[in-house]
Design an enzyme around this catalytic site. Sequence first.
Site, mmCIF file in Angstrom:
data_model
loop_
_atom_site.group_PDB
_atom_site.id
_atom_site.type_symbol
_atom_site.label_atom_id
_atom_site.label_comp_id
_atom_site.label_asym_id
_atom_site.label_seq_id
_atom_site.Cartn_x
_atom_site.Cartn_y
_atom_site.Cartn_z
ATOM 1 N N LEU A 1 0.850 -1.201 0.000
ATOM 2 C CA LEU A 1 0.000 0.000 0.000
ATOM 3 C C LEU A 1 0.877 1.240 0.000
ATOM 4 O O LEU A 1 1.583 1.514 0.974
ATOM 5 C CB LEU A 1 -0.912 0.003 1.228
ATOM 6 C CG LEU A 1 -1.704 -1.287 1.496
ATOM 7 C CD1 LEU A 1 -2.588 -1.115 2.726
ATOM 8 C CD2 LEU A 1 -2.533 -1.680 0.276
ATOM 9 N N ARG B 1 2.578 13.917 6.455
ATOM 10 C CA ARG B 1 3.437 14.205 7.608
ATOM 11 C C ARG B 1 4.901 14.424 7.206
ATOM 12 O O ARG B 1 5.721 14.839 8.003
ATOM 13 C CB ARG B 1 3.297 13.082 8.649
ATOM 14 C CG ARG B 1 1.961 13.131 9.381
ATOM 15 C CD ARG B 1 1.660 11.852 10.152
ATOM 16 N NE ARG B 1 1.138 10.794 9.289
ATOM 17 C CZ ARG B 1 0.697 9.615 9.732
ATOM 18 N NH1 ARG B 1 0.736 9.342 11.029
ATOM 19 N NH2 ARG B 1 0.228 8.707 8.894
ATOM 20 N N GLY C 1 3.657 0.591 2.545
ATOM 21 C CA GLY C 1 4.914 0.946 1.864
ATOM 22 C C GLY C 1 5.902 1.654 2.769
ATOM 23 O O GLY C 1 7.023 1.945 2.363
ATOM 24 N N ASN D 1 6.441 7.681 9.224
ATOM 25 C CA ASN D 1 5.410 8.662 8.895
ATOM 26 C C ASN D 1 5.940 10.080 8.728
ATOM 27 O O ASN D 1 5.266 10.928 8.152
ATOM 28 C CB ASN D 1 4.323 8.667 9.970
ATOM 29 C CG ASN D 1 3.549 7.356 9.985
ATOM 30 O OD1 ASN D 1 3.293 6.768 8.932
ATOM 31 N ND2 ASN D 1 3.205 6.884 11.160
ATOM 32 N N ALA E 1 59.474 24.294 -17.728
ATOM 33 C CA ALA E 1 58.633 24.856 -16.672
ATOM 34 C C ALA E 1 58.115 26.220 -17.107
ATOM 35 O O ALA E 1 58.795 26.964 -17.813
ATOM 36 C CB ALA E 1 59.425 24.975 -15.385
HETATM 37 C C1 UD1 Z 1 -1.608 2.328 9.773
HETATM 38 C C2 UD1 Z 1 -2.647 1.481 10.524
HETATM 39 C C3 UD1 Z 1 -2.232 1.399 11.986
HETATM 40 C C4 UD1 Z 1 -0.851 0.791 12.099
HETATM 41 C C5 UD1 Z 1 0.160 1.555 11.248
HETATM 42 C C6 UD1 Z 1 1.440 0.764 11.204
HETATM 43 C C7 UD1 Z 1 -4.826 1.741 9.455
HETATM 44 C C8 UD1 Z 1 -6.157 2.392 9.520
HETATM 45 N N1 UD1 Z 1 -3.939 2.083 10.388
HETATM 46 O O1 UD1 Z 1 -1.649 3.637 10.314
HETATM 47 O O2 UD1 Z 1 -3.172 0.592 12.697
HETATM 48 O O3 UD1 Z 1 -0.447 0.773 13.467
HETATM 49 O O4 UD1 Z 1 -0.325 1.718 9.899
HETATM 50 O O5 UD1 Z 1 2.490 1.445 10.600
HETATM 51 O O6 UD1 Z 1 -4.621 0.907 8.611
HETATM 52 N N2 UD1 Z 1 -2.332 4.174 2.078
HETATM 53 C C9 UD1 Z 1 -2.914 3.985 0.840
HETATM 54 N N3 UD1 Z 1 -4.129 4.521 0.583
HETATM 55 C C10 UD1 Z 1 -4.835 5.213 1.522
HETATM 56 C C11 UD1 Z 1 -4.237 5.400 2.789
HETATM 57 C C12 UD1 Z 1 -2.995 4.849 3.043
HETATM 58 O O7 UD1 Z 1 -2.313 3.365 -0.039
HETATM 59 O O8 UD1 Z 1 -5.932 5.658 1.209
HETATM 60 C C13 UD1 Z 1 -1.003 3.593 2.333
HETATM 61 C C14 UD1 Z 1 0.042 4.624 2.702
HETATM 62 O O9 UD1 Z 1 0.752 5.055 1.561
HETATM 63 C C15 UD1 Z 1 0.936 3.877 3.676
HETATM 64 C C16 UD1 Z 1 0.033 2.786 4.250
HETATM 65 O O10 UD1 Z 1 -1.101 2.728 3.435
HETATM 66 O O11 UD1 Z 1 2.044 3.281 3.025
HETATM 67 C C17 UD1 Z 1 -0.377 3.101 5.684
HETATM 68 O O12 UD1 Z 1 -0.982 4.382 5.720
HETATM 69 P P1 UD1 Z 1 -0.618 5.443 6.832
HETATM 70 O O13 UD1 Z 1 -1.382 6.664 6.582
HETATM 71 O O14 UD1 Z 1 0.845 5.551 7.009
HETATM 72 O O15 UD1 Z 1 -1.264 4.705 8.112
HETATM 73 P P2 UD1 Z 1 -0.875 4.900 9.623
HETATM 74 O O16 UD1 Z 1 -1.509 6.119 10.146
HETATM 75 O O17 UD1 Z 1 0.573 4.743 9.815
HETATM 76 CA CA CA Z 2 2.342 4.610 8.463
#
Ligand code: UD1
Ligand code: CA
Length: 479
Positions: free
Chosen positions: A14, A21, A110, A232, A427
Site C-alpha cells: 500500500l 506528515r 509501503g 510517517n 617549466a
Molecule cells: C496504519 C494502521 C495502523 C498501524 C500503522 C502501522 C490503518 C487504519 N492504520 O496507520 O493501525 O499501526 O499503519 O504502521 O490501517 N495508504 C494507501 N491509501 C490510503 C491510505 C494509506 O495506499 O488511502 C497507504 C500509505 O501510503 C501507507 C500505508 O497505506 O504506506 C499506511 O498508511 P498510513 O497513513 O501511514 O497509516 P498509519 O496512520 O501509519
Molecule cells: Ca504509516
Amino acid sequence: MAEAPYGTFAAVVLAAGRGTRFRSKHVRSKVLFPIAGVPMLEHILQTLHGMTPQQIILVVNEDVQAEISEHYGNIYETVVQEAQLGTGDALATAMPAVSDEVDNVLVLPGDVPLVTESALRDVLYASSSGDAALLTFTPPELRGYGRIKTEEGFVTGIVEEVDADAVELKIKEVNSGIYAIKRQWVDTALDRARTEFGTDNRKGEYYLTDIVNFLRTRAVFYEPAQDLMGINDRAQLDDAENAIQQRLLVKHARSGVTFVRGNTSYIEFNVRIGRDTTILPGTVLRGETVIGEDCEIGPMAYIEKSRLGDGCKVFCSRLVEVKAEEGVTIGPYANLRPGSYLEETVKIGNFVELKKSTIGAGSKISHLSYIGDAKVGNDTNIGAGTITCNYDGFTKHRTIIGDGVFIGSNNTLVAPIEIGDGAYTAAGSTLTKDVPADALGVGRSRQDNKEGYAAKLRGKKSKKPESGDETGETQGEGK
Ligand code: UD1
Ligand code: CA
C-alpha cells in the site's frame, strides 16, 4: 520451483497515501524518499524478492504512478487508487488484480522499510492456523500506531490511536500493518468492513484494521520492534536510515571489510566492497560503487558511482563516476569528476582536478593541476600547476600527452594540442603548438638579467626624498 512451506502468496504494497506528515512541497510519494540511497519502497521490494511471491502489486496514487514507473519501468503491477479513502479502500482497489490461485495475500504498508524476511515468513506461517495473521509489536514510542486487543492469541479488535479511549491508549501491543490473509476470505472481509463499519471513525476513512472483526486473525508478536517501525515523518526517516546503515555495516564487516569508527561513514545500499579493505572515518560511498580488495578508503572520502580496483588508496577526496585500476592512489584533496579513468598505479596528488580524462599506467599528477578532456600515456609526469586549457568559451578541445612525457611545472597546455612520446616541456611554458616525440617544448619568454641593475635601483630609492614629497616613493620595495 519448489513451493515455499507457507504456500503461495501475492504481496500487496500500500503506497498511495499522500505522506502529508513529510510536509514536502513537491508531489512525491513518501515511499520514494531514499534510505541508503534507494527509495524506501525498494527496501521492501528487495526483501519480498527473496521470498519468491507469485505477484507483487503496488497500490499507488495517480500523481506518483509516473514517478514509480519511471523508476521501476513495468516490472511491478501497479493499481491506482483514485482517492485516498483509507487503507481498507487501498487493499480493495488491489484485489481485482490478485490471482485466485494464491493461498495468501500478504499486505504491507509501503512505509515499513525495515521489515525482514523472517518477520514476513512468521506471519505467512501463522495464517495457516486461522483465516489471517497480523504482525504486532511494542515500539519504544507508541504514538501513531493502532492498538491491538487480543484473546488467546487471536486479534479481537484494532483501535486507531485517534479513536482510542484512555484505557485503550495504554495498550502496548500495536499493529504493524502487515497481514497475511487467506486469499479466499479477503474479498468478503473487505466487503463486510465496508458495509458494517464504513467510514464511521475519527479519520473518516475505510480502515483496513476493521477486517479483523470478520476474520480469525492470529496475533504474531514480533521482536525486535525496530524491524516493524512505520515511517510517517522525516524524523522517523532518519531513524530508519540509522538502522539500515547499521545493518549494512554489519553485512560488509562480516564479509571481511574493516571499519574504523564505522558509524561515522555512510554507505548506500548497492555499494560493494572487497575483502580486507579498510574504510576510515567520515567516508561516503554512493550509488553503484564498487571498491576492490585491500583498499584504504578515507578518512573523508566521497565516492559516487565509481569502480576502484584492488589496493587503491583514497584520502580526503571526491570521486564521481571514476574508474581506477589496481594500486591507484588519490589525494589528499583531489576532485575527480565524471569520466576520469586511471590505469594501474596512477598517482593523483593534492589539489588536482580531473575531468573526462584517461591517465595511463604509472603516470603521476602530484600537485595543483587541472586536466580535462585529456589522454595521458603511461609513465608520464605532469608537473605541479599544469592546466589543460580545454575550453575556448564555445567548444571543448582535447589534449593528448604521450608515454614517458615530462611536463614541467606550471605549464599551460592550450588544446587542441598533442605532446609526443618522450617529450619534455619547460617549466612555466604556455604551449599552443604540438610538441613532437622526444622534443623539448619551450613556450615562455627568455630570461634577461640586467647586471647591477638592482643595486643601482636601491641606491636611487634610498636617497632622502625632497621635503614635503613622500608619496609613492617606497612603493615596490616589498618590505
Ligand atoms: C496504519 C494502521 C495502523 C498501524 C500503522 C502501522 C490503518 C487504519 N492504520 O496507520 O493501525 O499501526 O499503519 O504502521 O490501517 N495508504 C494507501 N491509501 C490510503 C491510505 C494509506 O495506499 O488511502 C497507504 C500509505 O501510503 C501507507 C500505508 O497505506 O504506506 C499506511 O498508511 P498510513 O497513513 O501511514 O497509516 P498509519 O496512520 O501509519
Ligand atoms: Ca504509516
